[in-house]
Each structure stands twice: as C-alpha cells, then as structure tokens.
Motif scaffolding. Sequence first.
Motif, short mmCIF file in Angstrom:
data_model
loop_
_atom_site.label_atom_id
_atom_site.label_comp_id
_atom_site.label_asym_id
_atom_site.label_seq_id
_atom_site.Cartn_x
_atom_site.Cartn_y
_atom_site.Cartn_z
N ARG A 74 0.91 -1.17 0.02
CA ARG A 74 -0.03 0.07 0.14
C ARG A 74 0.66 1.26 0.09
N LEU A 75 0.52 2.18 -0.78
CA LEU A 75 1.19 3.53 -0.91
C LEU A 75 1.45 4.04 0.47
N ARG A 76 2.43 4.59 1.01
CA ARG A 76 2.37 5.33 2.09
C ARG A 76 2.81 6.81 1.95
N LEU A 77 1.62 7.67 2.24
CA LEU A 77 1.59 9.00 2.04
C LEU A 77 1.82 9.93 3.06
N LEU A 78 2.43 11.13 3.20
CA LEU A 78 2.54 12.13 4.21
C LEU A 78 1.81 13.17 3.50
N PHE A 79 1.04 13.84 4.98
CA PHE A 79 0.23 14.82 4.46
C PHE A 79 0.76 15.75 5.73
N ALA A 80 1.51 17.05 5.32
CA ALA A 80 2.01 17.94 6.33
C ALA A 80 1.08 19.22 5.74
N ALA A 81 0.84 20.03 6.93
CA ALA A 81 0.30 21.42 6.71
C ALA A 81 0.65 22.29 7.65
N TYR A 82 0.88 23.59 7.44
CA TYR A 82 1.00 24.70 8.40
C TYR A 82 -0.28 24.95 8.82
N MET A 83 -0.43 25.00 10.14
CA MET A 83 -1.99 24.90 10.63
C MET A 83 -2.11 26.49 11.07
N ALA A 84 -2.61 27.17 10.33
CA ALA A 84 -2.88 28.76 10.40
C ALA A 84 -4.40 29.01 9.59
N GLY A 85 -5.09 29.70 10.07
CA GLY A 85 -6.50 30.12 9.72
C GLY A 85 -6.98 28.87 9.42
N GLY A 86 -7.64 28.98 7.95
CA GLY A 86 -8.44 28.04 7.58
C GLY A 86 -7.68 26.55 7.25
N ASN A 87 -6.19 26.44 7.25
CA ASN A 87 -5.39 25.37 7.04
C ASN A 87 -6.05 24.13 7.73
N ARG A 130 14.54 15.30 -2.47
CA ARG A 130 14.99 14.62 -3.53
C ARG A 130 14.56 13.36 -3.73
N ARG A 131 14.18 12.61 -2.68
CA ARG A 131 13.93 11.29 -2.66
C ARG A 131 12.47 10.77 -2.76
N VAL A 132 11.67 11.66 -2.34
CA VAL A 132 10.17 11.55 -2.14
C VAL A 132 9.46 12.45 -3.10
N PRO A 133 8.73 12.03 -4.15
CA PRO A 133 7.99 12.75 -5.05
C PRO A 133 6.85 13.40 -4.11
N HIS A 134 6.68 14.76 -4.33
CA HIS A 134 5.69 15.67 -3.62
C HIS A 134 5.06 16.79 -4.28
N VAL A 135 3.92 17.14 -3.81
CA VAL A 135 3.20 18.26 -4.44
C VAL A 135 3.00 19.44 -3.39
N ILE A 136 2.95 20.55 -3.83
CA ILE A 136 2.87 21.59 -2.71
C ILE A 136 1.39 22.22 -3.01
N TRP A 180 2.20 15.22 0.41
CA TRP A 180 1.77 16.66 0.14
C TRP A 180 1.71 17.62 1.21
N PHE A 181 2.44 18.68 0.85
CA PHE A 181 2.73 19.85 1.63
C PHE A 181 1.86 20.84 1.26
#
Length: 323
Positions: free
Chosen positions: A20-33, A120-126, A105-106
């Motif tokens: 199963r794909l292992r995905l990271l979701f990281a977000a700056y927690m400000a306002g509506g984020n 460099r090692r992990v494909p990511h979207v921003i 996902w950032f």
Amino acid sequence: MTTATASMAPDAAPGDPADRLRLLFAAYMAGGNATILANLKEIIGTRQGVRSAWAPIDLDAESQRYGRRGEWGTRALIPGTVRNSMVTARHIRELEADGAFDAAWFFQQTICMFLWRFRRRVPHVIAMDGTPLWFARHGLWYATFKFDPSALAERIKYALTRRVYHQAFHLLPLSTGVRDSLVEDYGVPPDRITVVPPGVNVRKFTCPDRGGPERSGRRPEVVFVGADYERKGGDLVVALAARPELRDVVFHVVTRSFRGPTPPPNVRLHTDLSINASALIRLYADSDVFLLPTRQDAHSVATIEAMAMGLPVVTTPTGGIVD
C-alpha cells in the motif's frame, strides 16, 4: 490551536499490506488550513489503497521552541523558513520510523523549503494559498512579514522559493490569482499547476429547505464565521448590528478571538464551535445570510461552507476570495 503533532490515519493499522502506498500530509496550521487538512484527512482516511500519515504543524507554538521573540510582527531569532523546515523534519523523522514515504503533500512551501534530501527522494506536491510575491502585491501582511523584494536577503529567499516550486512534482494553488503568480513571478510551467480550491464535505454541508412554515415570521439571522475576529471584520459585523434599523436582526458571530466591549443584545457570540461541528452546520442552516467583511484574506473556507448550505454570501473582494 494545539501543539504540532504527527499521527497515523485510522486506515494505517498494523498488519496492512506492505504494497500500500505510504503518503505524508503535512500542513502549516494557520487560519483555514486546519479545516483544509481535516477535510482531506476525512476523505483520504477512507481510501483502501493507501497508508496515510498526518503532520498538522502548529508553528505559533513551535516557534517558542526555536527562539522566537516578541509578538507577531517581530522577526524570529531563527528565520521562519529555517524554523518551519526544522519542525517539519522532526515530525518526518518520527513518522518514518514506521517506513519511508512513497509521496508527500505539503501545504505551504515554507514547511519544506530546507528539506533538500527528503524532497530529492520523495515525489511531492505543494498546495498553497499564496506565494510571497502574491501576498506582497495584495498587501496581505498577516500571512508574511513585510519585506522589500529588492533587498539582497529577499532576492536569495526568492531564488530558494522558486527552486522549491520548480522541483515539486505538481503545484496546487487555491486560487487563480496564485496560479498566475506561480507562472508570471516564478516561471512555473502552467501544465504543472492545477487550481484546487478548498473543498467541503457536501454530505454534511447540505442546503436545507428554508421555505417551510416554521420559518415564517421569524427574525432574520445573519452569520459571521472567522477565527481571526478583527482581520475577518467581526468588529464591523458587531458595529452593524448596533445600528437602530437592524435591532430586529439576529447576528451570530462565530470566532475564537473576540475582542471589544459587550456586543448589543441582538448579537450571539459563539466562541467554542470546532471545525465541521454539527452545531456550526445547524447555525448555517438556521441563518439567512452569510456576512464576512474581511480586511485581508488569501481564501475563506467559511464562504464555501456557506455557499454549500445555500446561503447568499456578502464579502469583500480581497486576495483569493474573488474566485
């Protein structure tokens, strides 16, 4: 707002298949984020083909750990982009104890700018609600420190930011204005950008029947939802409610940062409603108009929630709200 924590989604129980794909979701927690991340987690958490890890990063609390001094508007002892990356890197190290990530996902480039090896090692979207130059052009200084783009330090920061944008697999701005900034200010090819506005769970936020007899003869109700009371224009809503010709209108003010004198009798303060709470949804359903006279905004999740509930929206054309 809570201190930064990292957690595994409910679908990532021990014993899940290794493929199963292992995905990271990281977000700056400000306002509506926080709302954006919560909505995303609710959807991704139901997917059977992924193992997701979540890093909601509260930098207002974390900044104290790395030597921030003074109130908002004062420069930190450690530059913000360095501090933000340090916080994110710490949580990635904790989460990768359970295995490396396949993709990430950032939300906001500031939390991953100095994660060179990881990027460099992990494909990511921003995803982002603005770029530094877009914030500056619109005078949205609540989202960033004031800066002079021609200064040497800012030119270096621009080069670093541009590199982060170009190295991402894809960019997901919340509005068309931010997309245009990515293309025009940072030279990102348009085919590597997709505008993805904040979404809401339309199974929860559904338009009620406002034509029933139970609503006949009731007082009109206006609702305001804004965590940052003054920036979002909550004080203007309270001032409007005090006008004699509007004394028969009920104004609901949903915020966690109310400041000011005691509001007039027709104002109902709601200071304890959480994200996607059933009480908040009922408030939208019982209201007749959504009012947000915001002074500065990159985007407003609350306006989308109100529209999903079938409310007419009265707001100001600032930042990404025009979308």
